[in-house]
Design an enzyme around this catalytic site. Structure first.
Site, short mmCIF file in Angstrom:
data_model
loop_
_atom_site.label_atom_id
_atom_site.label_comp_id
_atom_site.label_asym_id
_atom_site.label_seq_id
_atom_site.Cartn_x
_atom_site.Cartn_y
_atom_site.Cartn_z
N HIS A 72 3.08 1.36 -14.95
CA HIS A 72 3.20 0.07 -14.66
C HIS A 72 2.09 -0.95 -15.36
O HIS A 72 0.94 -0.50 -14.76
CB HIS A 72 3.67 -0.55 -13.20
CG HIS A 72 4.97 -0.07 -12.88
ND1 HIS A 72 5.67 -0.52 -11.73
CD2 HIS A 72 5.91 0.80 -13.41
CE1 HIS A 72 6.73 0.10 -11.56
NE2 HIS A 72 7.02 0.69 -12.66
N TYR A 200 6.51 -8.72 -5.42
CA TYR A 200 6.00 -9.20 -4.10
C TYR A 200 6.37 -10.50 -3.73
O TYR A 200 6.08 -11.23 -4.43
CB TYR A 200 4.56 -8.81 -3.86
CG TYR A 200 3.81 -7.68 -4.07
CD1 TYR A 200 3.74 -6.83 -5.04
CD2 TYR A 200 3.58 -6.91 -2.90
CE1 TYR A 200 3.22 -5.53 -5.19
CE2 TYR A 200 2.81 -5.62 -2.72
CZ TYR A 200 2.70 -5.10 -4.10
OH TYR A 200 2.22 -3.65 -3.98
N PRO A 291 -0.14 -2.10 4.06
CA PRO A 291 0.02 -1.40 2.98
C PRO A 291 0.44 -2.18 1.86
O PRO A 291 0.75 -2.10 0.78
CB PRO A 291 1.65 -0.98 3.40
CG PRO A 291 2.08 -1.61 4.37
CD PRO A 291 1.01 -1.97 5.41
N LYS A 295 -3.03 0.74 -0.99
CA LYS A 295 -4.55 1.37 -1.00
C LYS A 295 -4.62 2.64 -0.08
O LYS A 295 -5.74 3.12 -0.35
CB LYS A 295 -5.58 0.37 -0.59
CG LYS A 295 -5.39 -0.80 -1.66
CD LYS A 295 -6.23 -0.39 -2.91
CE LYS A 295 -6.24 -1.09 -4.19
NZ LYS A 295 -5.49 -0.52 -5.21
N TYR A 383 -6.35 -4.26 -7.52
CA TYR A 383 -4.86 -3.61 -7.48
C TYR A 383 -4.84 -2.16 -8.20
O TYR A 383 -4.42 -1.19 -7.80
CB TYR A 383 -3.68 -4.48 -7.89
CG TYR A 383 -2.46 -3.96 -7.38
CD1 TYR A 383 -1.73 -4.30 -6.37
CD2 TYR A 383 -1.63 -2.90 -8.19
CE1 TYR A 383 -0.38 -3.76 -5.88
CE2 TYR A 383 -0.39 -2.40 -7.73
CZ TYR A 383 0.27 -3.03 -6.56
OH TYR A 383 1.37 -2.29 -6.16
P1 RFL Z 1 -2.03 12.01 6.03
O1 RFL Z 1 -1.17 11.77 4.89
O2 RFL Z 1 -1.75 11.22 7.29
O3 RFL Z 1 -2.28 13.44 6.27
C1 RFL Z 1 -2.78 13.98 7.42
C2 RFL Z 1 -2.16 15.16 7.83
O4 RFL Z 1 -2.73 15.74 8.78
C3 RFL Z 1 -1.94 16.58 9.80
N1 RFL Z 1 -2.46 16.60 10.94
C4 RFL Z 1 -2.77 17.64 11.69
N2 RFL Z 1 -2.69 18.78 11.08
C5 RFL Z 1 -3.39 19.95 11.92
N3 RFL Z 1 -3.85 19.64 13.28
C6 RFL Z 1 -3.94 18.46 13.72
N4 RFL Z 1 -4.34 18.16 15.08
C7 RFL Z 1 -3.37 17.39 12.93
N5 RFL Z 1 -3.28 16.08 13.06
C8 RFL Z 1 -2.46 15.50 11.90
C9 RFL Z 1 -0.66 15.70 9.59
O5 RFL Z 1 0.51 16.29 9.77
C10 RFL Z 1 -0.79 15.28 7.99
O6 RFL Z 1 -0.07 16.12 7.30
O7 RFL Z 1 -3.52 11.27 5.55
P2 RFL Z 1 -4.31 11.22 4.36
O8 RFL Z 1 -4.40 12.74 3.66
O9 RFL Z 1 -5.82 10.54 4.83
O10 RFL Z 1 -3.65 10.13 3.25
C11 RFL Z 1 -3.59 9.05 3.66
C12 RFL Z 1 -2.02 8.36 3.03
O11 RFL Z 1 -1.18 9.13 3.69
C13 RFL Z 1 -2.00 7.06 3.61
O12 RFL Z 1 -2.87 6.25 3.60
C14 RFL Z 1 -0.70 6.14 2.60
O13 RFL Z 1 0.46 6.79 2.76
C15 RFL Z 1 -0.70 4.74 2.95
N6 RFL Z 1 0.39 4.17 1.97
C16 RFL Z 1 0.07 3.87 0.84
N7 RFL Z 1 -1.12 4.19 0.38
C17 RFL Z 1 -1.14 3.78 -1.05
O14 RFL Z 1 -2.26 4.07 -1.61
N8 RFL Z 1 -0.16 3.31 -1.77
C18 RFL Z 1 1.05 2.89 -1.31
O15 RFL Z 1 2.02 2.32 -2.01
C19 RFL Z 1 1.18 3.15 -0.03
N9 RFL Z 1 2.22 2.79 0.81
C20 RFL Z 1 1.54 3.70 2.92
C21 RFL Z 1 2.58 3.22 2.00
C22 RFL Z 1 1.83 4.22 4.36
C23 RFL Z 1 2.92 3.77 4.67
N10 RFL Z 1 3.31 4.31 6.13
C24 RFL Z 1 4.57 5.07 6.17
C25 RFL Z 1 2.08 4.05 6.95
C26 RFL Z 1 3.61 2.80 2.70
C27 RFL Z 1 3.85 2.89 4.13
C28 RFL Z 1 5.43 2.61 4.33
C1 PHB Z 2 5.76 1.72 -2.20
O1 PHB Z 2 6.51 1.97 -3.05
O2 PHB Z 2 6.17 2.53 -1.06
C2 PHB Z 2 4.94 0.60 -2.08
C3 PHB Z 2 4.58 0.04 -3.13
C4 PHB Z 2 3.57 -0.96 -3.08
C5 PHB Z 2 3.16 -1.27 -1.69
C6 PHB Z 2 3.23 -0.68 -0.70
C7 PHB Z 2 4.19 0.44 -0.45
O3 PHB Z 2 2.06 -2.28 -1.77
#
Ligand code: RFL
Ligand code: PHB
Length: 394
Positions: A72, A200, A291, A295, A383
């Site tokens: 994009h 957005y 979110p 980031k 972004y």
């Molecule tokens: P994770 O992905 O949470 O992975 C951590 C892993 O550790 C495991 N764990 C354990 N394993 C062993 N022993 C233990 N005691 C443990 N405790 C936990 C867990 O099961 C898991 O597998 O962390 P990591 O690697 O730091 O990654 C971070 C990202 O996952 C997170 O920041 C993003 O998902 C946030 N986020 C977004 N980030 C973006 O860059 N772009 C996006 O568009 C974006 N959209 C989002 C998001 C997060 C969302 N939610 C659900 C919080 C949208 C949403 C809705």
């Molecule tokens: C997503 O596609 O899950 C998503 C995209 C942009 C955001 C957050 C989540 O800012």
């Protein structure tokens, strides 16, 4: 069990670190509390920054992302019945790639298993010990048995609810936190995305976001109160609300079967420092962003670029200076990204108790940002992602 680097967590941070170490011939063991199916199906982030996509490509993890990801060149901001596109290509010559986090995780797990390197699923770390020595230990539970993994360094990549951060005495940490009075209700739906690029939307009824995972899968979010009960939101009500908040001349939202529904609370969180002796934190284990700026995953990857370099210095050359610099290097980026995520969030959401003044001021802000090349360029820079230093990693 013994290894050089014990990695807690098979999320993007832990798996990428394991991959970068493996490419330099440094052994590690990844411990993951859940089973493989669970981590490969968990729907989370979807937007990869320009340099994150580049890094994945250059270290051999990007083939499927390049085939299936959607590149994009901008995003749309919708407010006051208007839609203004922020053109990333024109403003900063960079793009983002829309590709599901669980797909990246699948690609990383496959690469690791193909290389014959160890990941233990259903292995839950319960304690990290002896971090003040050069022989730290992770105590974990696997198949009903308590076991010990001895290493030279422990990487705490276990997310916000993990054990790594909690095993550092609170007297050694400073924590900064801000909660927001709203949450996101998200759906994944088998429906053609109604826009080619993300939308957005700021609306009097609250924020809405149109995103996607593929040309046939939509990912959509609406701002709701944090105490929302999903049972109060049958599919029809969600679609109606999305339609209202995303409305614009000529815009038609495509509906389809909802295959997942979730609620995400919004928080900004930072712990400092990110190192305690031989335990280093990366990703959500040490910081959380709301979110709205997309980031979280990207920041986790940025931490890992610094962590990998610090571990190359330690484990290849016996130099500790990388460990010493690690936290400060990460935090310099983290606080900029915290600001951007907070800014996008407060600019686009609506506070329940806000004054009519606040609403009008916010519209003024959106006009100012979209009407100024300088301001739009700043949004585009952040972004698409501040530059990552990929030297020595690829
Ligand atoms: P994770 O992905 O949470 O992975 C951590 C892993 O550790 C495991 N764990 C354990 N394993 C062993 N022993 C233990 N005691 C443990 N405790 C936990 C867990 O099961 C898991 O597998 O962390 P990591 O690697 O730091 O990654 C971070 C990202 O996952 C997170 O920041 C993003 O998902 C946030 N986020 C977004 N980030 C973006 O860059 N772009 C996006 O568009 C974006 N959209 C989002 C998001 C997060 C969302 N939610 C659900 C919080 C949208 C949403 C809705
Ligand atoms: C997503 O596609 O899950 C998503 C995209 C942009 C955001 C957050 C989540 O800012």
């Amino acid at each position: 069990m013994r290894t050089r680097v014990a990695i807690i967590g098979a999320g993007p941070a832990g798996l990428l670190l394991a991959h970068l170490l493996h490419r330099r011939g440094i052994d590690s063991v990844v411990l993951e509390r859940h089973d493989r199916g669970h981590v490969e199906r968990r729907i989370r982030a979807g937007v990869m920054e320009h340099d994150v996509a580049e890094l994945l490509d250059r270290v051999g993890l990007g083939a499927r992302m390049r085939r299936q990801g959607l590149v994009h060149g901008g995003i749309n901001l919708r407010f006051a019945g208007r839609t203004v596109r922020v053109d990333f290509r024109k403003l900063v010559g960079r793009t983002v790639t829309v590709y599901g986090q669980h797909e990246v995780v699948k690609d990383m797990i496959r690469a690791r298993l193909d290389a014959g390197a160890p990941i233990l699923f259903e292995a839950e770390a319960v304690a990290v010990e002896d971090v003040a020595t050069s022989r730290p230990v992770v105590v974990f539970r696997h198949r009903g048995e308590v076991r010990r993994l001895e290493a030279e360094v422990v990487a705490g990549c276990d997310g916000f609810h993990g054990v790594a951060r909690r095993s550092i005495p609170t007297s050694h940490l400073t924590t900064y936190e801000r909660r927001y009075p709203y949450a996101w209700l998200g759906i994944l739906a088998e429906a053609r995305p109604a826009s080619e690029e993300l939308v957005y939307a700021h609306h009097e009824r609250g924020f809405a976001l149109l995103s996607m995972r593929s040309p046939t899968l939509s990912r959509l979010y609406i701002q709701v109160p944090p105490d929302t009960d999903l049972a109060d939101w049958p599919d029809g009500r969600i679609w109606d609300e999305l339609e209202t908040r995303l409305a614009a001349p000529g815009f038609r939202l495509e509906r389809g079967p909802v295959i997942q529904k979730d609620l995400t609370v919004m928080r900004s969180f930072v712990t400092e420092p990110m190192r305690h002796g031989r335990l280093l934190l990366a990703g959500d284990a040490s910081h959380i962003v709301p979110p709205t700026g997309a980031k979280g995953l990207n920041l986790a990857v940025a931490d890992v670029t610094h962590l990998a370099r610090a571990l190359f210095a330690l484990l290849k050359e016996g130099r500790e200076d990388g460990l010493e610099r690690y936290s400060a290097l990460c935090l310099a980026r983290i606080w900029k990204v915290q600001h951007f995520s907070w800014w996008m969030t407060t600019m686009l959401h609506r506070d329940e108790d806000e004054l009519p003044f606040d609403h009008r001021r916010r519209l003024g802000e959106l006009e100012a940002v979209t009407g100024s090349r300088a301001a739009a360029t700043w949004l585009a820079e952040n972004y698409t992602g501040l530059p990552l230093d990929l030297d020595d990693l690829v």
